[in-house]
Structure formats: C-alpha cells, structure tokens
Design a protein around this motif. Structure first.
Motif, short mmCIF file in Angstrom:
data_model
loop_
_atom_site.label_atom_id
_atom_site.label_comp_id
_atom_site.label_asym_id
_atom_site.label_seq_id
_atom_site.Cartn_x
_atom_site.Cartn_y
_atom_site.Cartn_z
N PRO A 83 22.49 -24.70 20.67
CA PRO A 83 21.11 -24.46 20.25
C PRO A 83 20.12 -25.48 20.82
CG PRO A 83 22.61 -24.28 18.39
CD PRO A 83 23.41 -24.83 19.53
N LEU A 84 20.55 -26.72 20.98
CA LEU A 84 19.65 -27.76 21.50
C LEU A 84 19.34 -27.53 22.97
CD1 LEU A 84 21.22 -30.88 19.75
CD2 LEU A 84 19.02 -29.82 19.23
N VAL A 85 20.34 -27.13 23.74
CA VAL A 85 20.12 -26.85 25.16
C VAL A 85 19.21 -25.64 25.33
CG1 VAL A 85 21.24 -26.10 27.30
CG2 VAL A 85 22.28 -27.90 25.91
N VAL A 86 19.39 -24.63 24.49
CA VAL A 86 18.52 -23.45 24.53
C VAL A 86 17.08 -23.86 24.24
CG1 VAL A 86 17.96 -21.28 23.40
CG2 VAL A 86 20.34 -21.82 23.94
N LEU A 87 16.90 -24.67 23.21
CA LEU A 87 15.56 -25.13 22.86
C LEU A 87 14.94 -25.94 23.99
CD1 LEU A 87 13.39 -25.33 20.68
CD2 LEU A 87 14.54 -27.38 19.80
N ALA A 105 19.68 -29.41 10.97
CA ALA A 105 20.18 -28.16 10.37
C ALA A 105 21.62 -27.88 10.80
CB ALA A 105 19.27 -27.01 10.78
N GLN A 106 21.91 -28.11 12.08
CA GLN A 106 23.27 -27.88 12.58
C GLN A 106 24.25 -28.87 11.95
OE1 GLN A 106 24.30 -25.41 14.80
NE2 GLN A 106 22.27 -24.59 14.42
N MET A 107 23.80 -30.12 11.80
CA MET A 107 24.67 -31.14 11.21
C MET A 107 24.97 -30.83 9.75
SD MET A 107 26.36 -33.87 11.72
CE MET A 107 27.18 -35.11 10.71
N VAL A 149 30.73 -33.31 16.52
CA VAL A 149 29.38 -32.86 16.17
C VAL A 149 28.59 -32.42 17.40
CG1 VAL A 149 27.17 -33.53 15.16
CG2 VAL A 149 29.31 -34.30 14.11
N LEU A 150 28.48 -33.30 18.38
CA LEU A 150 27.67 -32.97 19.57
C LEU A 150 28.15 -31.72 20.30
CD1 LEU A 150 26.86 -36.49 21.07
CD2 LEU A 150 25.39 -34.98 19.72
N PRO A 151 29.46 -31.55 20.54
CA PRO A 151 29.89 -30.31 21.21
C PRO A 151 29.54 -29.04 20.42
CG PRO A 151 31.63 -31.96 21.31
CD PRO A 151 30.60 -32.48 20.37
N ASN A 152 29.50 -29.16 19.09
CA ASN A 152 29.23 -27.98 18.27
C ASN A 152 27.74 -27.67 18.11
OD1 ASN A 152 31.77 -26.72 16.87
ND2 ASN A 152 32.16 -28.92 16.87
N ILE A 153 26.89 -28.67 18.29
CA ILE A 153 25.45 -28.43 18.12
C ILE A 153 24.72 -28.39 19.45
CG2 ILE A 153 25.54 -29.61 15.89
CD1 ILE A 153 24.02 -31.93 17.14
N PHE A 201 13.65 -30.91 18.28
CA PHE A 201 15.09 -31.14 18.43
C PHE A 201 15.68 -31.77 17.17
CE2 PHE A 201 13.32 -31.24 22.74
CZ PHE A 201 14.10 -30.27 23.35
N GLY A 202 14.91 -32.64 16.52
CA GLY A 202 15.41 -33.30 15.32
C GLY A 202 15.72 -32.33 14.20
N ARG A 203 14.85 -31.37 13.97
CA ARG A 203 15.07 -30.40 12.89
C ARG A 203 16.27 -29.51 13.19
NH1 ARG A 203 9.14 -30.06 12.79
NH2 ARG A 203 8.39 -31.13 10.90
N VAL A 204 16.40 -29.09 14.45
CA VAL A 204 17.54 -28.24 14.81
C VAL A 204 18.84 -29.02 14.67
CG1 VAL A 204 18.65 -26.99 16.70
CG2 VAL A 204 16.19 -26.77 16.34
#
Length: 285
Positions: free
Chosen positions: A200-204, A164-166, A193-197, A158-161
C-alpha cells in the motif's frame, strides 16, 4: 527469490492492462531522459543564440528554440531531470519518515500515539502548495526548500497508512510467536512488518509522484521554484506564455511534456494499485 517472483508477477499484471502498459512506457521515457540527460541532449540547455530565437523545429533544433535562442529539446530533457529529482527525493523522504512515525504511533502508548496523530493533523491542515508559497515567499526560491516542504506535507499520507497497516498486524499470530521467541522489536519490524505493509505504501508513493511534479512546476511557473537559468517544465511554460504572441511552440511543448508525464505516473499508479489489491480475484473468475 520469492520477492523477485512477486515483483515480476505484479509487473506482469501492470503491463497486462492498457493503462498500465502506457503508463510504464511513459515512465521509462521520462525517467530514462532524466538519467541520461547529459548524454542525449543536442545542445547546452543554457546556451544563448539570440539570432535564432523562436526558430521552428529543424535538424539543428528538434523542437525549436525559445525567446533567448536556447534549444527547447535540451531544456525539456533537463526539465525532466529536475522534475524527477524533486519528486523522488520528496517522495522517498516522506515515505521513510511517514512509515517510521506510523509504526511508532501504532506501537507506542496511547498518549504518544495521540501526539503523533495531532502532528499529522497539523501538517495536513496546510495544503502543500499554500505552505510552499508561504515558506518560499519568506526564505526565497530554492529547489531544495521546495523539495523539503513537499516532503513534509506528504508525511501524514504515509504515516496514517503505515499506522493502519501496523494496527492490523500488531496482534497477528505470527507477530505473537515472534515476541514469545524473544525476537527484538527492530527485527520484527524489518523482517515482518515492512514486507507486509510495503504494498500500500508503494502504491501511495506512485500516485503522489504526479502531484509533486505538478507542485514543482506550479511554483517554478510563478517564479518561486527552480531558479533560472536552470531548466524546469514550469519555467518553460512561463517563458512560453510570456512570449505567446511570438511563438506558440515553447508553451505547447512544455505543457505537453508536463501533461504526458503526470498522465503516465497516474496510469501506472492506478494499475499498480489494482495489481496489489488483495480484494481482486486472481483466479480470473
């Protein structure tokens, strides 16, 4: 209101595919069984009935009994509760901590970013199952310990994703506008930031759930996970395997439950990934 509409549209895309629909139904059944376990079981999952050991499916015992006469259906339902509890706690902890570290890595100085990435690399160098085996072998079997170990090993994912999104959002025009207006960093992160990233995090997270379920079952199978008499799909499979010559029903029932649950979350995760993928053409062309 906008968020609810987006969630509804995403869910609609998920169930519009065969895999997504099947995965959703399986998840509803598994999660529902975990939540309603005390209400839908027919027997105490730990109650012994030696006289009826290895009995086949009947009106009294829907899936039969194990080597100690315990009701397999009831133990299977409580096994779902254990699996979901471990998976949700581990995934949620890893998601929160990994997202926080990923955002910090993208916003801090290069020196501290390098430190965070090194920590991610160190954690990632240890496979989840191997690290869990080593730690549990030292400190002893514990559901809480297994959950914590799995959570830690998933943090880098999750940290890397999140990092990258940030990085892609850091210099976006709306971010620059917020900074010029004097908006605090915390408000920017929470509001923009959180709404935009989150996608992908939820998918992961959804894709990692079957991995966690399998790890918990594997550790319980070899006696390093959930401690008896607490029901777990892993211990059910082990007990069934140990008495395979007496009855094949326990191992078949427990293995089928584990396989169906992991399949359901995998299908749902893949459908969710396709539903939120911005590269897909939503116009149907």
């Amino acid at each position: 209101m906008t968020s609810l509409i987006a969630i509804r549209r995403t869910f609609g895309r998920i169930i519009s595919t065969l895999g997504g629909a099947v995965g959703t139904v399986i998840i509803i059944v598994v999660v529902g069984a975990a939540i309603l376990a005390p209400l839908i079981v027919t027997h105490d999952p730990d109650a012994l009935d030696i006289l009826n050991r290895f009995s086949g499916p009947s009106a009294a015992h829907w899936l039969g009994t194990d080597h100690l006469g315990r009701d397999l259906y009831s133990r299977l339902v409580f096994g779902a509760q254990v699996a979901m509890l471990v998976a949700l706690i581990a995934i949620t902890s890893a998601l929160v901590l990994g997202t926080l570290l990923g955002i910090l890595a993208a916003t801090l100085s290069t020196r501290w970013e390098r430190v965070v990435l090194i920590v991610f690399d160190i954690i990632s160098s240890f496979p989840s199952l191997v690290l869990a085996l080593a730690v549990v072998a030292v400190f002893g079997p514990s559901t809480a310990l297994v959950t914590a170990i799995v959570a830690v090993t998933l943090v880098p994912h999750f940290g890397r994703v999140a990092r990258a999104q940030m990085l892609t959002l850091r210099n976006a025009p709306f971010m620059e506008a917020e900074r010029l207006l004097g908006t605090s960093a915390t408000r920017i992160v929470l509001s923009h930031v959180l709404p935009n990233i989150a996608g992908p995090l939820v998918v992961l997270a959804s894709i990692d759930i079957p991995v966690v379920i399998t790890i918990e079952a594997g550790l319980s199978f070899i006696g390093l996970g959930v401690r008896p008499p607490l029901a777990s799909w892993g211990t059910l499979i082990y007990d069934g395997y140990a008495y395979l010559s007496d009855s094949k029903i326990p191992v078949i029932v427990a293995s089928a439950a584990l396989a169906v649950a992991t399949l359901g979350f995998t299908l749902f995760g893949e459908a969710l990934r396709d539903a939120v993928d911005p590269r897909l053409d939503r116009g149907g062309h």
